[in-house]
Write an enzyme that holds these catalytic residues in place. Sequence first.
Site, mmCIF file in Angstrom:
data_model
loop_
_atom_site.group_PDB
_atom_site.id
_atom_site.type_symbol
_atom_site.label_atom_id
_atom_site.label_comp_id
_atom_site.label_asym_id
_atom_site.label_seq_id
_atom_site.Cartn_x
_atom_site.Cartn_y
_atom_site.Cartn_z
ATOM 1 N N HIS A 1 28.441 23.099 33.875
ATOM 2 C CA HIS A 1 29.849 23.787 34.141
ATOM 3 C C HIS A 1 29.612 25.154 34.321
ATOM 4 O O HIS A 1 29.183 25.916 33.428
ATOM 5 C CB HIS A 1 30.634 23.478 33.124
ATOM 6 C CG HIS A 1 31.942 24.551 32.888
ATOM 7 N ND1 HIS A 1 32.878 24.213 33.790
ATOM 8 C CD2 HIS A 1 32.317 25.425 31.977
ATOM 9 C CE1 HIS A 1 33.895 24.917 33.764
ATOM 10 N NE2 HIS A 1 33.599 26.007 32.689
ATOM 11 N N ASP B 1 30.525 28.715 34.950
ATOM 12 C CA ASP B 1 31.687 29.791 35.035
ATOM 13 C C ASP B 1 31.406 30.777 36.100
ATOM 14 O O ASP B 1 30.439 31.344 36.201
ATOM 15 C CB ASP B 1 32.282 30.346 33.795
ATOM 16 C CG ASP B 1 32.652 29.353 32.661
ATOM 17 O OD1 ASP B 1 33.744 28.702 33.071
ATOM 18 O OD2 ASP B 1 32.024 29.431 31.698
ATOM 19 N N ASP C 1 37.468 22.550 31.810
ATOM 20 C CA ASP C 1 37.779 23.546 31.032
ATOM 21 C C ASP C 1 38.759 24.272 30.894
ATOM 22 O O ASP C 1 39.279 25.042 29.752
ATOM 23 C CB ASP C 1 36.585 24.548 31.205
ATOM 24 C CG ASP C 1 36.171 25.544 30.025
ATOM 25 O OD1 ASP C 1 36.682 25.123 28.945
ATOM 26 O OD2 ASP C 1 35.595 26.534 30.133
ATOM 27 N N HIS D 1 38.897 30.342 35.697
ATOM 28 C CA HIS D 1 39.754 30.208 34.481
ATOM 29 C C HIS D 1 39.071 31.250 33.301
ATOM 30 O O HIS D 1 39.727 31.119 32.226
ATOM 31 C CB HIS D 1 39.504 28.806 33.949
ATOM 32 C CG HIS D 1 38.304 28.217 33.793
ATOM 33 N ND1 HIS D 1 37.660 27.428 34.988
ATOM 34 C CD2 HIS D 1 37.434 28.260 32.639
ATOM 35 C CE1 HIS D 1 36.617 27.128 34.379
ATOM 36 N NE2 HIS D 1 36.269 27.717 33.223
HETATM 37 ZN ZN LIG Z 1 34.619 27.363 31.750
#
Ligand SMILES: [Zn+2]
Length: 1029
Positions: free
Chosen positions: A50, A52, A174, A423
């Site tokens: 994951h 970001d 997420d 996000h």
């Molecule tokens: Zn995230």
Amino acid sequence: MNAAAIICAVYFVTTCQAATIRSKDAKCGYGSCNPVKDDMINVHLVPHTHDDVGWLKTVDQYYYGSKNGIQNAGVQYVLDSVIKELLADPTRRFIYVEIAFFARWWREQHDSMRHVVKGLVNSGQLEFILGGWCMNDEAATHYNAIIDQHSLGFEFLRQNFGECGRPKIGWQIDPFGHSREQASLFAQFGFDGLFFGRLDFQDKNERLKNITMEMLWHGSPKNLGQKADLFTGVLPNLYQPPSGFCFDVFCDDEPIMDDHRLHDYNVDQKVKDFIKAAEEQAIHYKTNHIVMTMGSDFLYQNANHWYKNLDKLIKYTNMLQETNNSNINVLYSTPSCYLYQLNRADQEWTTKSDDFFPYAHQNHSFWTGYFTSRAALKGYVRETNAFLQACKQLDALAMLEDIHNSTYNIQILKEAMGVAQHHDAVSGTEKQAVADDYAMRLAYGRSECQKVMNDAFGRLIPKGSEGFPGLVWCDLYNISSCSFTETNKQFVMVVYNPVGHTVSRWIRLPVAGQAYAVIGPNNEVIETQISGVTERTKGIPERNGSLAHNDLIFKVTLPPLGFSTYFIRMSNSLVKRKYQRAVKKPMKENEDFVMKNEHISAKFDGKTGMLKSMTNLATGLELDVQQDIVYYFGHNGNCSKPEFEPSGAYIFRPNTTVPESWKMSYPGSAEQGPLVQEVYTKFSPWVTQVTRMYEGEQYIEIEWTVGPIPIDDNRGKEVIARFNTSLNTNKMFYTDANGREIQTRKRDYRPTWKLNQTEPVAGNYYPINSRIFLQDEAKDMQFTVMTDRSQGGGSIHDGQIEIMLHRRLLHDDCLGVGEPLNETGADHKGLIVRGKMYIFVDTIASSARRHRDLGLRTYMAPIPAFAETDMKYTEYSQYFHTTWSGIKSPLPPNVHMLTLEQWGGPSIEPSASQPYLIRLEHFYENGEDAELSKPVTVSLQNLFIPFNIDSVEELTLGANLPMSKLDRLKWKTKENILTDKENMYIVKNRESLTGPLDITLNPMEIRTFQVKLQSGKPVKKGDKFSVFS
Ligand SMILES: [Zn+2]
């Protein structure tokens, strides 16, 4: 034929049911999945990372792995490492999600590596899931930006990987709550399903208990129907592996030690623990398939750690099938392979029609603060969306070629907007340095797009060969500062309207002079007003050095998708009646102050200037509405226990249910001019507002200025605008989802489970992306508040609306960001934020027309630009167009041209000429308005002035697949039990268009077209993905 059917047609039905679906020629897609065993519990291991696109570090820092002292994370190493490991064993799988990162990596690879990676994608070993530029936030994003950021990622994948690179699954593992509009958009992208990790803990407990973690989500039950249905699964453990099975180099779990001659042999125990975890999980899921997410944030920098142990885990667990009669079958898988098995399982699924907001992970931890966190960034992202649309439109209307580098320059802003939807970007949950980086990318992208717009205006404005001087844009309007208009005594203003309707807009130019003459595009004298810049505004530190003492106010009228030019000259002569200065209007302490135009009358308290009531003069509807701005103290805490949850970047937790009231009051004041009347209200030295009524407008504008929020008492504060009305609302209120469909809300209530409300304020907050309203059916009255950016809010008492405007907090809420949300601004004393709300009262039946129209005009506001000139109108108009529209007639009032752009790369179908992309949108809901909710037809034939359209092909919403090729999996639901499979719903493809190019749109429908122009230019050769802002 759907994918399942294709496979079943290739294999005999019995083989299909036996589920050993693996062909020697396995290609990507459902046919490339590893085999399952139908008589066992199949555990789908999904190796994933994951990543970001900015959070504790910037997107570039995360890519390279710089600043590893903050977080050890380098995405380039993840991809390097995973590719090697996939090549070592064809059964291994990996998914990749965030294209902002993948594209960076791809750019650095040689052809040989690219070839290898294409092979992995074609075999289904490496699968792109979600495929947006980022994994966007769902609470603070606007649908226009969501569609754009996905289209950007999809286009990269399509150009480089073709059909095998087309994502089929939404993967929002997420984001902090889930919007129904997002589900609807995913369905329209052609996705077969969505998986996510976060939902309210009470909801999750219910769903685990009732075995409803997987469902069919109706994304648009009132409007688009089954076209917006999306199969949705909640992951069992956010997006983490089961406890004890994180094999990353950064995890502490034990590896599998399988040489029994060595000390610490642990295979038996590991397998036992794993089977236990699988069996426990399987209890809560409906089929004999379960999914385990084997990865987490930025993991797999050393993929060997994972695959070496996962290989062993699979081997030793599956060995027990022979030796121990175990019924657990473990395999490498992907979300789509898992989803495909759920579809094959032929179950009936429950449905859901509301959304997954708000999200709480425990009693006092509602993630409703981020709806408002970093209010200035949220406003900047929203405003920049309009800027990007205008830039793309002008590039298309001027038919710019690549000698101008326009594709490349637009790409910079597209990518900046792409990462800003992440996000931890527009959500406001990143570190301050990262928020600054997002804003810098947007500013840089805007400046690159200004070059494109200048090139476009250079073509569209001159009538002949006369060169047009470059235009200048002003980015600090919102704080009444613009060095161009302040320092020039004579100039032209070219205002571009990115909406396909004729639009009027009030302009406020920051100026230094006392009087100005303004001439319009048809040589008409434009009525103006001068109002002084308030001391409050002058005190905003970011205005540093601004000379503006006045705002020059006038109304511009703009043609659809076009521009008008205004001639502005400082005047020394006596001010004529048409150029009036606003004058103070006395307020009397013991009398209400009344402000009135032809549509509205509003009463204010004569002492404080606070709004008391408003009347719609056309309908006679009068509403008591007291409005003020107050604040909550944010809860302090150190998170050592759930009860000690503080308010922070994510979490909203006021320390009382009643906002603080002000200790003293300040006198209000008012000004009146010929064009606008204003009431100034000071709630405190750091909270002020101007309430405005423009001539001819049917709304009241409230401009709020909040900050610097004082913290000398060591207490964080969360500032809200509050409207108390006399409406009887019975707990009900309405908010929009991502600027689009309206969601019905009820206080202290969730439609799908019995809520135990533990936070009476924060637990009733919802995202407001553009509007919130109250209805009183008995009075047939609707009170609507429109916003200029995403915020949080709700109706905490009947008849009341509150909207959180700005927040400053002194505690980190312990969810990872590691900083309190303490924006300090240019002078480090505390950021001042300014924004606008628009309010009106009308009958329920008339209100949709008002908020839909105002909503569109607000988010796609006209964009002014300036040029020096010493020419007078007559001379200028000889050489230059003073007004121009890109279309022959305005679009119908319920249709918005959501997209108009030159479609960067080679077209989906082979084409010699540069294709365009057009999205048309019906922006009313079913039944909202007696007239405007009806289906509407637009003809693209002869619509545009600069070019004619030769043919169109309809694409899916993400513009990566011809609609005629779309085939989604079908699902059986409990509410709609169909025994005959043939009769199950099939997403109907629209017939291909021929002839007059008439496009019919149903309520809330967006249709996407790739368009060929008559005598279009040759296809662009440039690789736009060679830039990353
Ligand atoms: Zn995230």
